[in-house]
Design a protein around this motif. Structure first.
Motif, PDB file in Angstrom:
ATOM      1  N   GLN A 156      35.626  44.373  47.900  1.00  0.00           N
ATOM      2  CA  GLN A 156      36.702  44.072  47.182  1.00  0.00           C
ATOM      3  C   GLN A 156      37.717  44.409  47.329  1.00  0.00           C
ATOM      4  O   GLN A 156      37.927  45.687  47.063  1.00  0.00           O
ATOM      5  N   SER A 205      36.065  39.674  48.777  1.00  0.00           N
ATOM      6  CA  SER A 205      36.783  38.842  47.848  1.00  0.00           C
ATOM      7  C   SER A 205      38.174  39.761  48.405  1.00  0.00           C
ATOM      8  O   SER A 205      38.499  40.902  48.094  1.00  0.00           O
ATOM      9  N   THR A 208      36.223  34.955  49.038  1.00  0.00           N
ATOM     10  CA  THR A 208      37.633  33.961  48.267  1.00  0.00           C
ATOM     11  C   THR A 208      38.922  35.177  48.683  1.00  0.00           C
ATOM     12  O   THR A 208      38.348  36.174  49.258  1.00  0.00           O
TER      13      THR A 208
END
Length: 124
Positions: A62, A85, A108
């Motif tokens: 992330q 992400s 994402t």
């Protein structure tokens, strides 16, 4: 701007680093040697440039760079193949490098509130 004292020799096992909501303008180069980082929060700062050494953080899952002043994304972001992400929302990014398209684990990506001109069809 704020200075962040980071001794990467003592933090080599660090998995999560949260530097949200500071007055950070430039990232210290030591951050790029924290090779075991999996989650990096750098949102709500004043960062305007990401160095190509971001590609050294190959274990990142992330990456949160939202609400900064970032103008461009280095192509080395494509080396972050574990990335799941990516938050680049609320910056000044005008184009996304095609290398983002090779991040096959990416689930994402947030790009809203950027003046992106024409996203590449290879990315979408």
């Amino acid at each position: 701007y704020i200075t962040i004292p980071i001794d990467s020799n003592n933090l080599n096992n660090l998995n999560i680093l949260n530097l949200n909501n500071n007055q950070i303008k430039k990232l210290p180069v030591e951050i790029y040697s924290l090779v075991n980082l999996e989650i990096l929060y750098l949102g709500y700062n004043k960062i305007d440039y990401i160095f190509k050494e971001i590609g050294n953080l190959s274990k990142l899952k992330q990456l949160h760079l939202n609400n900064n002043n970032i103008i461009s994304i280095p192509i080395e972001l494509g080396k972050l193949t574990d990335l799941i992400s990516l938050n680049l929302s609320c910056n000044q990014i005008k184009s996304i490098p095609i290398e983002i398209g090779i991040l096959t684990n990416l689930e994402t990506i947030f790009l809203f509130k950027n003046p992106i001109i024409f996203p590449s069809q290879d990315i979408i």
